[in-house]
Design a protein around this motif. Structure first.
Motif, PDB file in Angstrom:
ATOM      1  N   VAL A 278       0.848  -1.190   0.000  1.00 61.73           N
ATOM      2  CA  VAL A 278       0.000   0.000   0.000  1.00 61.73           C
ATOM      3  C   VAL A 278       0.881   1.236   0.000  1.00 61.73           C
ATOM      4  O   VAL A 278       1.975   1.244   0.569  1.00 61.73           O
ATOM      5  N   ASN A 279       0.407   2.287  -0.662  1.00 55.54           N
ATOM      6  CA  ASN A 279       1.077   3.583  -0.663  1.00 55.54           C
ATOM      7  C   ASN A 279       0.274   4.544   0.204  1.00 55.54           C
ATOM      8  O   ASN A 279      -0.958   4.594   0.099  1.00 55.54           O
ATOM      9  N   LEU A 280       0.960   5.301   1.045  1.00 53.37           N
ATOM     10  CA  LEU A 280       0.294   6.234   1.943  1.00 53.37           C
ATOM     11  C   LEU A 280       1.040   7.554   1.981  1.00 53.37           C
ATOM     12  O   LEU A 280       2.246   7.608   1.724  1.00 53.37           O
ATOM     13  N   VAL A 281       0.333   8.615   2.348  1.00 54.88           N
ATOM     14  CA  VAL A 281       0.991   9.874   2.686  1.00 54.88           C
ATOM     15  C   VAL A 281       1.277   9.859   4.184  1.00 54.88           C
ATOM     16  O   VAL A 281       0.725   9.053   4.941  1.00 54.88           O
ATOM     17  N   ALA A 282       2.141  10.772   4.611  1.00 52.67           N
ATOM     18  CA  ALA A 282       2.572  10.786   6.009  1.00 52.67           C
ATOM     19  C   ALA A 282       1.407  10.930   6.977  1.00 52.67           C
ATOM     20  O   ALA A 282       1.367  10.271   8.023  1.00 52.67           O
ATOM     21  N   ALA A 283       0.444  11.787   6.632  1.00 56.28           N
ATOM     22  CA  ALA A 283      -0.674  12.013   7.544  1.00 56.28           C
ATOM     23  C   ALA A 283      -1.453  10.723   7.781  1.00 56.28           C
ATOM     24  O   ALA A 283      -1.855  10.425   8.917  1.00 56.28           O
ATOM     25  N   ALA A 284      -1.678   9.940   6.715  1.00 56.58           N
ATOM     26  CA  ALA A 284      -2.415   8.686   6.868  1.00 56.58           C
ATOM     27  C   ALA A 284      -1.637   7.701   7.735  1.00 56.58           C
ATOM     28  O   ALA A 284      -2.210   7.016   8.590  1.00 56.58           O
ATOM     29  N   GLY A 285      -0.315   7.618   7.536  1.00 57.01           N
ATOM     30  CA  GLY A 285       0.493   6.729   8.363  1.00 57.01           C
ATOM     31  C   GLY A 285       0.478   7.126   9.821  1.00 57.01           C
ATOM     32  O   GLY A 285       0.379   6.276  10.717  1.00 57.01           O
ATOM     33  N   SER A 286       0.549   8.423  10.082  1.00 55.28           N
ATOM     34  CA  SER A 286       0.506   8.904  11.464  1.00 55.28           C
ATOM     35  C   SER A 286      -0.843   8.643  12.109  1.00 55.28           C
ATOM     36  O   SER A 286      -0.925   8.293  13.289  1.00 55.28           O
ATOM     37  N   ILE A 287      -1.909   8.813  11.346  1.00 54.02           N
ATOM     38  CA  ILE A 287      -3.251   8.545  11.874  1.00 54.02           C
ATOM     39  C   ILE A 287      -3.386   7.075  12.253  1.00 54.02           C
ATOM     40  O   ILE A 287      -3.887   6.731  13.333  1.00 54.02           O
ATOM     41  N   LEU A 288      -2.942   6.184  11.363  1.00 53.12           N
ATOM     42  CA  LEU A 288      -3.017   4.753  11.662  1.00 53.12           C
ATOM     43  C   LEU A 288      -2.232   4.416  12.926  1.00 53.12           C
ATOM     44  O   LEU A 288      -2.675   3.614  13.754  1.00 53.12           O
ATOM     45  N   ALA A 289      -1.071   5.035  13.091  1.00 52.17           N
ATOM     46  CA  ALA A 289      -0.232   4.753  14.259  1.00 52.17           C
ATOM     47  C   ALA A 289      -0.884   5.195  15.559  1.00 52.17           C
ATOM     48  O   ALA A 289      -0.563   4.672  16.627  1.00 52.17           O
ATOM     49  N   ARG A 290      -1.831   6.131  15.474  1.00 53.29           N
ATOM     50  CA  ARG A 290      -2.469   6.672  16.678  1.00 53.29           C
ATOM     51  C   ARG A 290      -3.875   6.136  16.906  1.00 53.29           C
ATOM     52  O   ARG A 290      -4.514   6.484  17.891  1.00 53.29           O
ATOM     53  N   ARG A 291      -4.347   5.291  15.986  1.00 54.08           N
ATOM     54  CA  ARG A 291      -5.709   4.768  16.128  1.00 54.08           C
ATOM     55  C   ARG A 291      -5.776   3.714  17.235  1.00 54.08           C
ATOM     56  O   ARG A 291      -4.761   3.105  17.614  1.00 54.08           O
ATOM     57  N   PRO A 292      -6.997   3.445  17.756  1.00 51.72           N
ATOM     58  CA  PRO A 292      -7.146   2.384  18.764  1.00 51.72           C
ATOM     59  C   PRO A 292      -6.651   1.046  18.228  1.00 51.72           C
ATOM     60  O   PRO A 292      -6.947   0.666  17.089  1.00 51.72           O
ATOM     61  N   ARG A 293      -5.894   0.329  19.034  1.00 50.00           N
ATOM     62  CA  ARG A 293      -5.323  -0.936  18.585  1.00 50.00           C
ATOM     63  C   ARG A 293      -6.383  -2.000  18.356  1.00 50.00           C
ATOM     64  O   ARG A 293      -6.125  -3.016  17.698  1.00 50.00           O
ATOM     65  N   ALA A 294      -7.593  -1.783  18.870  1.00 47.14           N
ATOM     66  CA  ALA A 294      -8.677  -2.736  18.631  1.00 47.14           C
ATOM     67  C   ALA A 294      -9.034  -2.817  17.147  1.00 47.14           C
ATOM     68  O   ALA A 294      -9.608  -3.814  16.696  1.00 47.14           O
ATOM     69  N   GLU A 295      -8.698  -1.787  16.378  1.00 45.95           N
ATOM     70  CA  GLU A 295      -8.994  -1.788  14.943  1.00 45.95           C
ATOM     71  C   GLU A 295      -7.991  -2.619  14.146  1.00 45.95           C
ATOM     72  O   GLU A 295      -8.252  -2.973  12.997  1.00 45.95           O
ATOM     73  N   PHE A 296      -6.856  -2.914  14.729  1.00 40.80           N
ATOM     74  CA  PHE A 296      -5.822  -3.665  14.023  1.00 40.80           C
ATOM     75  C   PHE A 296      -6.229  -5.122  13.858  1.00 40.80           C
ATOM     76  O   PHE A 296      -6.752  -5.747  14.784  1.00 40.80           O
ATOM     77  N   VAL A 297      -5.977  -5.675  12.673  1.00 40.73           N
ATOM     78  CA  VAL A 297      -6.292  -7.072  12.369  1.00 40.73           C
ATOM     79  C   VAL A 297      -4.978  -7.815  12.120  1.00 40.73           C
ATOM     80  O   VAL A 297      -4.325  -7.602  11.086  1.00 40.73           O
TER      81      VAL A 297
END
Length: 548
Positions: A278-297
Motif C-alpha cells: 500500500v502507498n500512503l501519505v505521512a498524515a495517513a500513516g501517522s493517523i493509523l499509528a495513533r488509532r485504537p489498537r482494537a482496529e488492528f487485524v
C-alpha cells in the motif's frame, strides 16, 4: 475476496517484467502484454467484485469504441473526471489512451470555481462524475457552453445517463470496430498541480512516461506477480495512477481499489482482501499509528508500504506493532514521478529522500540529479541547493502554459524548487521548499492562491499563507492577515467566507492578524520573514475544531 494463502518466492524486478511479451510503450500495448500472459488472473478488485485481465481489457475496448464512435472523442481530445476512486476511472484512462485522447482527473472536493478553472483550461469535451459531484459537473458543462457531454459513473436518482448504460446501448452498433490510435508520445494524462502563481498547472504525461514509471515501481517496491496493491490514495494523483494502478498491472498483480482512505476500517479491509502493498501519505500513516489498537487485524498480509516522510514513531509502530517489515521513504513530484527513493533492500535512512531510483532494465536511462546554487552552479559536496532532475519519466510540459513550462527548466534540467543536500552516503535530504507551495496531507496547496482568495475579502488589505509544522507530518496552513484601515473580521468569519471558494484541504488551520505583511523588494509577500516570526503561530487562532 480472499487472496491466495501463500506467496511465491521473490523474483528479481527485471525478471518480473520479462515474464510478459515486449510492448510498444503505449498503455494499450502495456496492458495487452499482461492479458496475453494471464487473461484469467485477477486484475482489479472493487467492493467485492473482481475483474480478470481479460474482463478489464474487454471493458476498456468497449469504452474506447463508445467514446470514439458514439461520443466522437478524437485523438488529442480531453475528458475530465470528478470522482472518488472508482473502476471507471481506470477504464476511462486506458480507453482514452487507446484512442490517443487524454484523461484529466480532478479533486472531487473542489468547489465549482476550482473545478471550472481546471476543466475550462484543459478544454475538455466531456465529463465523468460521481453522483456526489454531478451538480458541479452539470454547472461546468453549462458554463462551457453546452458542448461538453456529461455522464455519471454510477447509477442513482440523478437522471444522468451512466457510463455503463451508454456503453451497453452502443455495444452492438460499434462491435468489432477498431479505434486504436494512441502512440507512445501521445499525452495520456494531464494532472493539475498547485502552482506558485496561484493557478493550477496541468502537467502532461505521455504513454511512455506512464509505462516507464509503472515498471520502475516494480523495482522500487520489488513487486511480485502475485502482488495485491491496495490503492487508498486518490486517482487524481500521480501516486495512485502511476504507482498503484500502474505498478499493480506492471507486475501482473491485482489492484485492490478503495473509494477513499478510512483509518477505522483500513486493517480489516486489508486482511479481507489479502492486500500485500500500500502507498500512503505521512498524515495517513501517522493517523493509523495513533488509532485504537482494537482496529488492528493481525491476519493482514501487507509486507511493504511506500510512505513519506516518515517519523521514528511511525516506523516503530508499523514494524513492531502492525508487523509491516518494510517502509520505503521516497521523494516525488507530479512532474517527475519515480525518481528518488530509499533502496528496497536498504540501507534505509530515516528522514532522507533516498537515492536515485532506476528502472529495472539497465537499457532505460537512469534519472540524473544535480544540486545547484542560485546561479546554476553545482554546490560543493554536502552543500545545500536547488534540486534539478533529468529523467525518462519527466512530464511533457504544462498544458497551454509555455511560459511556466519554460520557467520550470534550466538548460534541459527540471527545476524542482526544492532545496536539498546530500549526506556522506549520497542520500538526498530535503531541506526546504523554495517555491510557494505548502504540502498538506499529501496535497500541494498554492500559497499564492490562498493569498489571492483571502485577499478578496472586503475587510482584508492583504493575506499571506505559509506552511507550519503539522503533528501528523508535512505541514499545516497558517494565514497571516492584514486588515484594511478601520475594518476587521474574526478568524471564524474568514474561514466561513472561504468555505464556498476553496476545497477543504486548502482551508487554513491557523489565522493570525498582523499589522503589516512584510514584502520583498519586488513587493511580493516576504514569507520567509513570516516563517521566521516565532510569535506568529503562538498568537494565531487555531481553527481545527471549526474546520472538521
Amino acid at each position: 475476496m480472499n487472496a491466495p494463502a501463500s506467496r511465491t518466492g521473490t523474483i528479481a524486478p527485471l525478471d518480473v517484467l520479462r515474464q510478459y511479451p515486449a510492448h510498444d510503450f503505449t498503455l494499450t500495448g502495456f496492458l495487452a502484454a499482461r492479458v496475453a500472459a494471464h487473461p484469467d488472473k485477477p486484475a482489479l478488485l472493487f467492493e467485492g467484485e473482481t475483474w480478470s485481465y481479460r474482463e478489464l481489457e474487454g471493458r476498456i475496448a468497449q469504452a474506447a469504441r463508445w467514446l470514439a464512435q458514439a461520443m466522437h472523442v478524437r485523438r488529442g481530445d480531453r475528458v475530465g473526471v470528478l470522482s472518488a476512486n472508482h473502476p471507471s476511472t481506470v477504464v476511462l484512462m486506458f480507453a482514452l489512451a487507446r484512442i490517443g485522447a487524454t484523461m484529466v482527473p480532478a479533486n472531487p472536493e473542489y468547489r465549482l470555481d476550482e473545478a471550472l478553472y481546471v476543466f475550462q483550461h484543459a478544454q475538455v469535451c466531456g465529463l465523468v462524475c460521481a453522483p456526489a459531484t454531478l451538480e458541479t459537473g452539470a454547472a461546468i458543462a453549462r458554463a462551457l457552453g453546452g458542448a461538453v457531454w456529461l455522464r455519471a459513473n454510477e447509477p442513482g436518482d440523478h437522471g444522468v445517463p451512466t457510463l455503463e448504460q451508454s456503453m451497453a446501448a452502443a455495444t452492438g452498433q460499434f462491435a468489432g470496430e477498431s479505434v486504436d490510435d494512441g502512440g507512445e508520445r501521445d499525452t495520456a494524462l494531464i494532472i493539475y498541480t498547485s502552482g506558485t502563481t496561484g493557478f493550477p498547472k496541468g502537467a502532461m504525461h505521455s504513454h511512455r512516461g506512464y509505462v516507464l514509471t509503472a515498471e520502475a515501481f516494480v523495482g522500487r517496491l520489488q513487486l511480485q506477480p502475485d502482488e495485491r496493491v491496495m490503492c487508498v490514495m486518490p486517482l487524481f494523483h500521480i501516486n495512485a495512477l502511476m504507482y498503484s494502478v500502474g505498478g499493480a498491472l506492471a507486475c501482473g498483480g491485482c489492484l485492490v481499489l478503495v473509494r477513499k482512505f478510512s483509518a477505522s476500517s483500513f486493517w480489516r479491509f486489508a486482511a479481507e482482501t489479502g492486500a500485500t502493498e500500500v502507498n500512503l501519505v505521512a498524515a495517513a500513516g501517522s493517523i493509523l499509528a495513533r488509532r485504537p489498537r482494537a482496529e488492528f487485524v493481525p491476519g493482514h498480509r501487507i509486507t511493504k508500504m511506500f510512505i513519506a516522510p516518515q517519523t521514528q514513531e511511525m516506523v516503530r509502530v508499523m514494524k513492531h506493532e502492525f508487523h509491516v517489515p518494510r517502509l520505503i521513504e521516497c521523494y516525488g513530484m507530479t512532474e517527475i514521478p519515480g525518481v528518488i527513493a530509499n533502496p528496497f533492500d536498504g540501507p534505509h535512512k530515516l528522514g532522507t529522500m533516498g537515492l536515485i531510483s532506476p528502472h529495472p532494465d539497465p537499457a532505460v536511462p537512469a534519472p540524473q540529479a544535480r544540486i545547484v546554487d542560485d546561479e546554476g552552479n553545482d554546490v560543493a559536496p554536502g552543500g545545500e541547493g536547488e534540486l534539478l532532475i533529468r529523467t525518462p519519466t519527466l512530464m511533457q510540459g504544462y498544458y497551454r502554459d509555455p511560459a511556466q513550462t519554460e520557467a520550470a527548466f534550466r538548460d534541459g534540467w527540471f527545476a524542482t524548487g526544492d532545496l536539498v543536500r546530500q549526506d556522506e552516503d549520497g542520500y538526498y535530504v530535503f531541506v526546504a521548499r523554495k517555491k510557494d507551495v505548502i504540502r498538506r496531507k499529501g496535497e500541494n496547496v498554492s500559497g499564492a492562491e490562498l493569498d489571492r482568495i483571502f485577499g478578496e475579502h472586503p475587510a482584508v488589505e492583504e493575506a499571506a499563507a505559509i506552511g507550519v509544522p503539522a503533528e501528523l507530518g508535512e505541514e499545516e496552513i497558517l494565514l497571516a492577515v492584514q486588515f484594511r484601515p478601520g475594518q476587521t473580521a474574526d478568524a471564524a468569519e474568514l474561514l466561513a467566507w472561504a468555505r464556498g471558494r476553496l476545497a477543504v484541504h486548502k482551508l487554513p488551520r491557523y489565522i493570525a492578524t498582523v499589522e503589516a505583511i512584510p514584502h520583498t523588494p519586488t513587493h511580493k509577500p516576504a514569507k520567509h520573514k513570516l516563517k521566521g516570526d516565532r510569535t506568529l503561530l503562538a498568537r494565531a487562532v487555531d481553527l481545527s475544531a471549526a474546520s472538521q
